[in-house]
Design a protein around this motif. Structure first.
Motif, PDB file in Angstrom:
ATOM      1  N   ARG A   4       1.411  10.924 -23.431  1.00 61.34           N
ATOM      2  CA  ARG A   4       2.415  11.357 -22.454  1.00 61.34           C
ATOM      3  C   ARG A   4       2.592  10.321 -21.344  1.00 61.34           C
ATOM      4  O   ARG A   4       3.707  10.009 -20.947  1.00 61.34           O
ATOM      5  N   ALA A   5       1.487   9.779 -20.852  1.00 61.69           N
ATOM      6  CA  ALA A   5       1.572   8.767 -19.796  1.00 61.69           C
ATOM      7  C   ALA A   5       2.271   7.510 -20.296  1.00 61.69           C
ATOM      8  O   ALA A   5       3.090   6.912 -19.589  1.00 61.69           O
ATOM      9  N   ARG A   7       4.472   7.306 -22.705  1.00 58.37           N
ATOM     10  CA  ARG A   7       5.910   7.591 -22.841  1.00 58.37           C
ATOM     11  C   ARG A   7       6.607   7.560 -21.485  1.00 58.37           C
ATOM     12  O   ARG A   7       7.745   7.081 -21.362  1.00 58.37           O
ATOM     13  N   ALA A   8       5.944   8.071 -20.459  1.00 62.37           N
ATOM     14  CA  ALA A   8       6.532   8.064 -19.118  1.00 62.37           C
ATOM     15  C   ALA A   8       6.718   6.632 -18.615  1.00 62.37           C
ATOM     16  O   ALA A   8       7.771   6.290 -18.067  1.00 62.37           O
TER      17      ALA A   8
END
Length: 380
Positions: A4-5, A7-8
């Motif tokens: 998730r990080a 992708r951010a």
């Protein structure tokens, strides 16, 4: 790092590239055939040990077309080489040499030299003021084209960003980062019309102002203690009700700001802590954010991450589009963008260390700067 990080971070890199491309499309271009300037233009050229550069800079200024009333005030700011002698040998009555006194308490050298030049010139309310560094080479229509943008858009200050000249690996890695940073983070058209001082980017290598706007902002006295005095001057203009910002200067001027690693390292050390962030804590935070967005995804790409590869490609694309628009070298330099950001971290650490120890100097003078946030500039 979690997926998730990553992708951010890759998403921010993509957004940065899109924003940079939009900014470069909207960046104002001076006219190719500017009309003649109908009012007086005063150029202030501050010099300190510029024997190598001043003659070529003056030649490019004296070669300007479409400026009937041109005056050039060269301010010798305590040079110990042959700078003054070179200026005296220029056989043109439009050139005047002025010797600056040592800066008073609270003043840094360049703002004081610029203020001395303006005081000596007395440009009048209807004139145009131009500030140029000695390592800048103006093309023949530079002044007329910059004034045309100033007048047509009703601005008080324009900052034509010169075409960056970089030779050798360190220069090619570091020098393109300044225009890339503001192109990626600053909405240029909104900033141009906004009177918010925080929305400011400028380049002290080549600044063009209305004399009325300069006086209303308080001139260089308003930025007397600023290391990053170019952005501070634009902020002062905005606080006084004026408008302005960067424009395309790639067809107006060129500049090789620092020559070699040693000069580049010392040049960035003097001001980088203030230019990115504005305080030691903010500078560390800014450097960490840049590293996270434009280094972490490429590092993940090396381990086979497609998301990381997307983030890396976006960083390269943003760097490439800015280089193409500002006249810089595009390939293969843009491919090394993560390395550029890491090298910026090294320079930031050196700048912060010098700031903490009180050892920052430039051209033999100690530096002390007001702790205000600034946008990155390329100011010699």
């Amino acid at each position: 790092m979690s997926g998730r990080a990553l992708r951010a971070l890759a998403g921010v890199s993509v957004l940065g590239a899109v924003h940079a491309a939009l900014n470069m499309a909207l960046l104002r271009r001076p006219p190719a055939e500017p009309p003649p300037v109908r009012r007086p233009v005063t150029v202030v050229l501050p010099v300190r040990n510029e024997e190598r550069h001043v003659a070529a800079c003056l030649a490019s200024l004296l070669d300007q077309r479409g400026v009937a009333d041109l005056r050039i005030v060269v301010v010798d700011d305590g040079s110990t080489d042959g700078t003054a002698k070179v200026v005296r040998e220029v056989p043109d009555p439009r050139v005047r040499l002025v010797t600056a006194d040592p800066p008073p308490p609270g003043w840094l050298g360049k703002p004081h030299a610029c203020a001395t030049g303006v005081a000596a010139a007395g440009p009048g309310d209807d004139g145009v003021l131009v500030f140029v560094d000695a390592d800048v080479r103006l093309f023949p229509d530079a002044l007329a084209a910059a004034v045309a943008v100033l007048d047509r858009q009703g601005l008080d200050l324009v900052s034509p960003w010169p075409r960056p000249l970089a030779e050798g690996l360190p220069e090619r890695l570091v020098q393109p980062l300044a225009p890339w940073l503001w192109a990626t983070t600053l909405p240029v058209r909104l900033a141009e019309r906004s009177r918010r001082p925080s929305l400011s980017a400028a380049n002290g290598q080549f600044l063009v102002l209305t004399a009325r706007g300069y006086a209303r902002a308080g001139g260089h006295a308003a930025v007397r203690g600023e290391v990053v005095e170019d952005v501070a001057l634009l902020r002062a203009v905005k606080r006084s009700g004026g408008l302005g910002g960067p424009i395309d200067g790639s067809r107006l001027a060129a500049c090789r700001m620092y020559e070699g690693w040693a000069e580049l390292r010392e040049g960035y050390a003097k001001s980088l802590w203030q230019a990115v962030g504005g305080s030691p804590a903010a500078s560390v935070a800014a450097a960490a954010a840049l590293t996270a967005v434009w280094v972490a995804p490429p590092a993940a790409a090396l381990r086979g991450s497609r998301v990381g590869l997307l983030g890396y490609a976006a960083g390269v694309a943003g760097r490439a589009v800015v280089a193409a628009r500002t006249g810089g070298r595009v390939w293969p330099d843009a491919l090394a963008h993560p390395v550029s950001v890491l090298l910026l971290d090294v320079l930031m650490a050196r700048s912060l260390r010098g700031r903490r120890r009180g050892t920052l100097t430039w051209r033999g003078r100690p530096l002390a700067a007001a702790p205000r946030a600034q946008w990155v500039t390329m100011d010699r």
